[in-house]
Design a protein around this motif. Structure first.
Motif, PDB file in Angstrom:
ATOM      1  N   PRO A   1       9.737  14.445   4.986  1.00 44.47           N
ATOM      2  CA  PRO A   1      10.335  14.244   6.315  1.00 44.47           C
ATOM      3  C   PRO A   1       9.313  13.992   7.417  1.00 44.47           C
ATOM      4  CG  PRO A   1      11.388  16.077   5.201  1.00 44.47           C
ATOM      5  CD  PRO A   1      10.229  15.659   4.340  1.00 44.47           C
ATOM      6  N   GLU A   2       8.166  14.655   7.350  1.00 40.58           N
ATOM      7  CA  GLU A   2       7.164  14.454   8.394  1.00 40.58           C
ATOM      8  C   GLU A   2       6.588  13.043   8.373  1.00 40.58           C
ATOM      9  OE1 GLU A   2       5.156  16.834   5.008  1.00 40.58           O
ATOM     10  OE2 GLU A   2       7.114  16.797   6.009  1.00 40.58           O
ATOM     11  N   VAL A   3       6.516  12.436   7.199  1.00 33.21           N
ATOM     12  CA  VAL A   3       6.060  11.047   7.088  1.00 33.21           C
ATOM     13  C   VAL A   3       7.126  10.118   7.667  1.00 33.21           C
ATOM     14  CG1 VAL A   3       5.479   9.189   5.465  1.00 33.21           C
ATOM     15  CG2 VAL A   3       4.524  11.482   5.140  1.00 33.21           C
ATOM     16  N   ALA A   4       8.386  10.351   7.295  1.00 31.92           N
ATOM     17  CA  ALA A   4       9.483   9.524   7.807  1.00 31.92           C
ATOM     18  C   ALA A   4       9.579   9.620   9.326  1.00 31.92           C
ATOM     19  CB  ALA A   4      10.794   9.951   7.165  1.00 31.92           C
ATOM     20  N   ALA A   5       9.366  10.808   9.875  1.00 34.02           N
ATOM     21  CA  ALA A   5       9.503  11.013  11.315  1.00 34.02           C
ATOM     22  C   ALA A   5       8.422  10.297  12.111  1.00 34.02           C
ATOM     23  CB  ALA A   5       9.469  12.504  11.632  1.00 34.02           C
ATOM     24  N   GLU A   6       7.252  10.121  11.523  1.00 37.25           N
ATOM     25  CA  GLU A   6       6.127   9.496  12.228  1.00 37.25           C
ATOM     26  C   GLU A   6       6.048   7.984  12.020  1.00 37.25           C
ATOM     27  OE1 GLU A   6       3.955  10.867  14.424  1.00 37.25           O
ATOM     28  OE2 GLU A   6       5.264  12.625  14.291  1.00 37.25           O
ATOM     29  N   HIS A   7       6.834   7.454  11.088  1.00 32.62           N
ATOM     30  CA  HIS A   7       6.764   6.036  10.737  1.00 32.62           C
ATOM     31  C   HIS A   7       7.905   5.298  11.436  1.00 32.62           C
ATOM     32  CE1 HIS A   7       6.789   2.396   8.306  1.00 32.62           C
ATOM     33  NE2 HIS A   7       5.621   2.758   7.797  1.00 32.62           N
ATOM     34  N   ALA A   8       7.581   4.447  12.405  1.00 34.50           N
ATOM     35  CA  ALA A   8       8.603   3.790  13.230  1.00 34.50           C
ATOM     36  C   ALA A   8       9.627   3.031  12.396  1.00 34.50           C
ATOM     37  CB  ALA A   8       7.932   2.845  14.224  1.00 34.50           C
TER      38      ALA A   8
ATOM     39  N   ASP B   1       0.854  -1.190   0.000  1.00 32.95           N
ATOM     40  CA  ASP B   1       0.000   0.000   0.000  1.00 32.95           C
ATOM     41  C   ASP B   1       0.892   1.242   0.000  1.00 32.95           C
ATOM     42  OD1 ASP B   1      -1.909   1.964   0.301  1.00 32.95           O
ATOM     43  OD2 ASP B   1      -2.411   1.434   2.373  1.00 32.95           O
ATOM     44  N   TRP B   2       1.507   1.517  -1.140  1.00 34.93           N
ATOM     45  CA  TRP B   2       2.403   2.672  -1.236  1.00 34.93           C
ATOM     46  C   TRP B   2       1.646   3.978  -1.052  1.00 34.93           C
ATOM     47  CZ3 TRP B   2       6.829   1.417   0.112  1.00 34.93           C
ATOM     48  CH2 TRP B   2       7.453   0.246  -0.330  1.00 34.93           C
ATOM     49  N   ASP B   3       0.411   4.047  -1.556  1.00 33.44           N
ATOM     50  CA  ASP B   3      -0.387   5.260  -1.348  1.00 33.44           C
ATOM     51  C   ASP B   3      -0.489   5.547   0.147  1.00 33.44           C
ATOM     52  OD1 ASP B   3      -0.827   5.049  -4.083  1.00 33.44           O
ATOM     53  OD2 ASP B   3      -3.007   4.869  -3.922  1.00 33.44           O
ATOM     54  N   GLY B   4      -0.850   4.537   0.915  1.00 30.84           N
ATOM     55  CA  GLY B   4      -1.018   4.709   2.342  1.00 30.84           C
ATOM     56  C   GLY B   4       0.263   5.166   3.021  1.00 30.84           C
ATOM     57  N   LEU B   5       1.385   4.521   2.693  1.00 28.43           N
ATOM     58  CA  LEU B   5       2.646   4.872   3.322  1.00 28.43           C
ATOM     59  C   LEU B   5       3.035   6.308   2.987  1.00 28.43           C
ATOM     60  CD1 LEU B   5       5.689   2.759   3.980  1.00 28.43           C
ATOM     61  CD2 LEU B   5       6.032   4.952   2.877  1.00 28.43           C
ATOM     62  N   VAL B   6       2.981   6.666   1.707  1.00 29.90           N
ATOM     63  CA  VAL B   6       3.383   8.011   1.291  1.00 29.90           C
ATOM     64  C   VAL B   6       2.474   9.078   1.910  1.00 29.90           C
ATOM     65  CG1 VAL B   6       3.561   9.542  -0.725  1.00 29.90           C
ATOM     66  CG2 VAL B   6       4.537   7.247  -0.819  1.00 29.90           C
ATOM     67  N   LEU B   7       1.216   8.739   2.121  1.00 24.37           N
ATOM     68  CA  LEU B   7       0.275   9.686   2.722  1.00 24.37           C
ATOM     69  C   LEU B   7       0.358   9.705   4.250  1.00 24.37           C
ATOM     70  CD1 LEU B   7      -2.804   9.084   0.417  1.00 24.37           C
ATOM     71  CD2 LEU B   7      -1.307  11.097   0.446  1.00 24.37           C
ATOM     72  N   GLY B   8       1.217   8.850   4.832  1.00 26.53           N
ATOM     73  CA  GLY B   8       1.471   8.932   6.263  1.00 26.53           C
ATOM     74  C   GLY B   8       0.798   7.884   7.125  1.00 26.53           C
ATOM     75  N   ARG B   9       0.206   6.856   6.506  1.00 24.42           N
ATOM     76  CA  ARG B   9      -0.399   5.806   7.316  1.00 24.42           C
ATOM     77  C   ARG B   9       0.685   4.814   7.773  1.00 24.42           C
ATOM     78  NH1 ARG B   9      -4.588   6.879   3.491  1.00 24.42           N
ATOM     79  NH2 ARG B   9      -4.161   5.130   2.125  1.00 24.42           N
ATOM     80  N   PRO B  10       0.466   4.113   8.885  1.00 24.50           N
ATOM     81  CA  PRO B  10       1.492   3.214   9.441  1.00 24.50           C
ATOM     82  C   PRO B  10       1.555   1.867   8.716  1.00 24.50           C
ATOM     83  CG  PRO B  10      -0.444   3.196  10.837  1.00 24.50           C
ATOM     84  CD  PRO B  10      -0.714   4.211   9.761  1.00 24.50           C
TER      85      PRO B  10
END
Length: 196
Positions: A167-174, A144-153
């Protein structure tokens, strides 16, 4: 032969932006019109017809690719008179779309030429880009690349060759916080090193 793909997540384009992107691709040797027939074709996506090629003018295609009255549009780009690159513009949010470039059916040299051409276009549009996924072999097609790029876990079970997110997506994704990355503004870049 490849079964891969190149996904480019970007802000929507007005007509001039679509023309700029198509022109830049053509400068890199990726053509909108078939080199032999000069035909420009969209590919139907239902509900009345699936996979049918319909000839359109350049102006018609440019207008359709603004996605003003549709969620997605499929069409063909051409590397030469025998090798096409199935391409889709698809909305992923109110403020974003993904341009999907199919690398399937290409020989190694064709695939690398296509990736190089698209990469140069994306680099020129980097300020409006919020994600990139390049998978030369198509191993991560079900992710689910859409989900990941949009900030879902979303859990990354298999890594693509290149993954770029804001960067904000990378920072929130463990998971993304815990692996090696490079900051290449305005994106954070992860590379698997695969290139076969």
């Amino acid at each position: 032969m490849s079964d891969g793909f190149f996904f480019w997540y970007t802000e929507p384009f007005a007509r001039d932006g679509v023309e700029r992107v198509l022109g830049a691709l053509e400068t890199q040797g990726v053509h909108l019109a078939h080199p032999g027939s000069n035909a420009i074709t969209v590919i139907t996506n239902g509900p009345d017809s699936w996979g049918k090629q319909l000839q359109v003018s350049r102006a018609e295609l440019v207008e359709l690719l603004t996605l003003r009255d549709r969620a997605e549009l499929n069409f063909q780009l051409w590397l030469n008179d025998e090798t096409d690159m199935f391409t889709r513009f698809r909305r992923v949010s109110d403020r974003g779309l993904v341009v999907e470039f199919g690398l399937d059916g290409m020989w190694h040299a064709e695939r690398e030429a296509a990736i190089r051409a698209v990469s140069l276009v994306v680099d020129a549009e980097r300020a409006r880009t919020f994600g990139v996924v390049v998978d030369r072999r198509g191993l991560t097609e079900e992710m689910d690349w859409d989900g990941l790029v949009l900030g879902r876990p979303v859990v990354v079970a298999e890594w693509p060759d290149v993954l770029e997110v804001r960067p904000e997506v990378a920072a929130e994704h463990a998971q993304l916080r815990s692996v090696h990355r490079n900051v290449e503004p305005p994106l954070v870049t992860y590379r698997s090193g695969a290139d076969d």
